[in-house]
Design a protein around this motif. Structure first.
Motif, PDB file in Angstrom:
ATOM      1  N   GLY A 179      10.452  11.383  -3.182  1.00 42.78           N
ATOM      2  CA  GLY A 179      11.857  12.197  -3.211  1.00 42.78           C
ATOM      3  C   GLY A 179      13.100  11.682  -3.973  1.00 42.78           C
ATOM      4  N   ILE A 180      12.624  10.617  -4.895  1.00 40.56           N
ATOM      5  CA  ILE A 180      13.315   9.631  -5.525  1.00 40.56           C
ATOM      6  C   ILE A 180      12.872   9.864  -6.581  1.00 40.56           C
ATOM      7  N   GLU A 190      20.377   8.782  -8.660  1.00 39.73           N
ATOM      8  CA  GLU A 190      19.470   8.561  -8.211  1.00 39.73           C
ATOM      9  C   GLU A 190      19.325  10.844  -7.961  1.00 39.73           C
ATOM     10  N   TYR A 191      18.342  10.972  -8.212  1.00 38.33           N
ATOM     11  CA  TYR A 191      17.989  12.214  -8.551  1.00 38.33           C
ATOM     12  C   TYR A 191      16.451  12.331  -7.291  1.00 38.33           C
ATOM     13  N   GLY A 192      16.809  13.506  -6.647  1.00 43.51           N
ATOM     14  CA  GLY A 192      15.216  14.295  -5.665  1.00 43.51           C
ATOM     15  C   GLY A 192      14.541  14.232  -7.280  1.00 43.51           C
ATOM     16  N   ASN A 193      12.779  14.396  -7.273  1.00 43.91           N
ATOM     17  CA  ASN A 193      12.024  14.041  -8.447  1.00 43.91           C
ATOM     18  C   ASN A 193      10.902  15.229  -7.245  1.00 43.91           C
TER      19      ASN A 193
END
Lengths: 260, 210
Positions: free
Chosen positions: A70-71, A62-65
């Motif tokens: 936000g994911i 999972e990465y913030g975009n």
């Protein structure tokens, strides 16, 4: 480089994966693996890791975009990657416990596994898992029983989005390149993996080692110390025989020791 | 005094410690090399298939470690170096190239003392790494991965020492082997190989002869 009759492989396209986990279910179903109890860890990812009864698993990275939602997910299908230069096969002390199938997969025979855990501790991808119940290791064997009968492995068969493509290794690579894949993870790593990925980001973002290698200590152990033992012991024995032949025994004569 | 037999060349504890170490070492080497060379898997099969060989290797590894501690405690007091040892080193005791020179040694010659430390050091490494490999999940992957080559290397060094020590203790020096088997050696052997020890034992009235 090991040569195989027909190298079969997977080309996995993580961008097509929706993390439906049909592959996990199909794997359990075909291999008749029991369910394992897990807990809610606040993620959709389940089970937490591969284990003796989970040969494959979708890893949720999972990465913030930057958006309000936000994911961003990078899904990785974890399983044995069936290296050509397979560390597990190099370290295994028991004949036939880990073996190469004619199609190129690394399969295991639990009856011959002695539970030394060498492969568990040295695999660059940490794939083989040891079961305290069976006292043996287990891992994905690329459904070699299905492959031998001309069927595709269970997970590839179940995948609804075409993220797992099964076929001849050369053709899979050519196909991926024709579609514009720049870096195919596993094309050359460890002399070529039999499970490859067309990654949309760098390998470490997916939780894969960037430059997987047989551990240095294993190279030292099996490529240097092992031949040293093989030649060192007979040569030492020979040197001893030669010394005995040249110098003979050192006899202490009676009375000689008395001189002081 | 020539012709007499000394019967207490070594104590019961010395014999037990030495042979427990030899037997456990041989069994661990046979099973261990069976694991190292898959072409030698006959060494696994004679100990009840690979599974049995692993159990045997672990059990005798434990015996090895205990007897290693035992021989260390028994002999460490006899293995300090002194000035006489320097003279011995100049010609290496006449062991490799034979000489008639004589040395006023106590119980062990410096070569034997070096072999003592060699055994203790490589024995300790092989035991510690073996203990780590026995239950690898209790340790970090790095520690376990480092243990594998160290275990193999120290076992190899031990095997070389085993060959050299076995040769020098038997065929190369007739009359020496019995000191650790029956403990019976000729008085001449005692006067030659351990003169200072013999004099001390005679002085204290502890030398048993028949």
């Amino acid at each position: 480089m090991v040569e195989f009759k027909t190298q079969k492989a997977f080309m996995i396209y993580p961008e097509k994966c929706t993390a439906c986990r049909a592959c996990q279910v199909a794997c359990k179903n075909w291999n008749q693996l029991p369910a394992t109890k897990t807990i809610n860890r606040g993620t959709f990812e389940n089970p937490p890791d591969m284990d003796p009864f989970n040969y494959t698993k979708i890893k949720f990275n999972e990465y913030g975009n930057g958006s309000d939602y936000g994911i961003k997910w990078l899904f990785l299908k974890q399983q044995c990657l069936h290296c050509t230069e397979a560390t597990c096969m190099i370290v295994c002390p028991s004949n036939g416990a880990l073996y190469r199938t004619p199609e190129g997969a690394v399969a295991f025979n639990p009856e011959k596994c002695i539970g030394c855990k060498y492969c568990v501790m040295t695999c660059p991808f940490e794939v083989p898992k040891f079961s305290e119940d069976t006292k043996t290791i287990s891992k994905c064997h690329l459904c070699h029983d299905r492959m031998a009968n001309g069927l595709s492995p269970a997970c590839a068969k179940a995948c609804p989005t075409g993220a797992i493509v099964y076929g001849d290794r050369d053709k899979l690579i050519a196909e991926a390149k024709a579609q514009g894949a720049q870096n195919i993870y596993g094309e050359n790593e460890l002399d070529g993996l039999h499970v490859m990925y067309v990654l949309a980001d760098s390998p470490d973002k997916y939780g894969l080692p960037v430059n997987p290698k047989v551990p240095m200590t294993v190279v030292l152990w099996k490529r240097f110390i092992k031949p040293l033992v093989k030649w060192g012991i007979p040569l030492t024995a020979l040197a001893v025989l030669l010394h005995f032949w040249l110098h003979g025994p050192h006899v202490v004569s009676e009375g000689k020791g008395g001189e002081k | 005094m020539a012709g007499k037999i000394v019967t207490n060349g070594s104590t019961a504890l010395e014999k037990i410690g030495h042979w427990a170490l030899v037997i456990s070492c041989v069994i661990c080497m046979i099973t261990g090399f069976g694991f190292m060379f898959r072409s030698l898997d006959i060494f696994q099969k004679i100990f009840g298939l690979p599974h049995g060989a692993k159990t045997v290797h672990h059990f005798f590894g434990l015996v090895f470690f205990i007897s290693l501690i035992l021989v260390f405690l028994i002999w460490v007091k006899d293995c300090g170096f002194d000035s006489e040892d320097i003279k011995w080193f100049k010609v290496f005791g006449g062991y490799i190239i034979r000489t008639d020179q004589h040395f006023d040694l106590y119980k062990f010659n410096p070569g034997q003392k070096i072999f003592f430390y060699y055994t203790i050091i490589f024995g300790a490494i092989v035991s510690i790494t073996g203990y780590i490999m026995w239950n690898p999940f209790a340790w970090s992957r790095g520690a376990v991965q480092l243990s594998y080559p160290l275990h193999a290397l120290s076992a190899f060094m031990f095997a070389l020492g085993f060959i050299g020590h076995g040769y020098l203790g038997s065929w190369a020096n007739p009359g020496s082997l019995s000191v650790i088997t029956s403990g019976r050696v000729t008085r001449a052997w005692c006067d030659h190989h351990r003169p200072r020890w013999t004099r001390k034992m005679v002085k204290e009235g502890k030398l048993k002869e028949e």
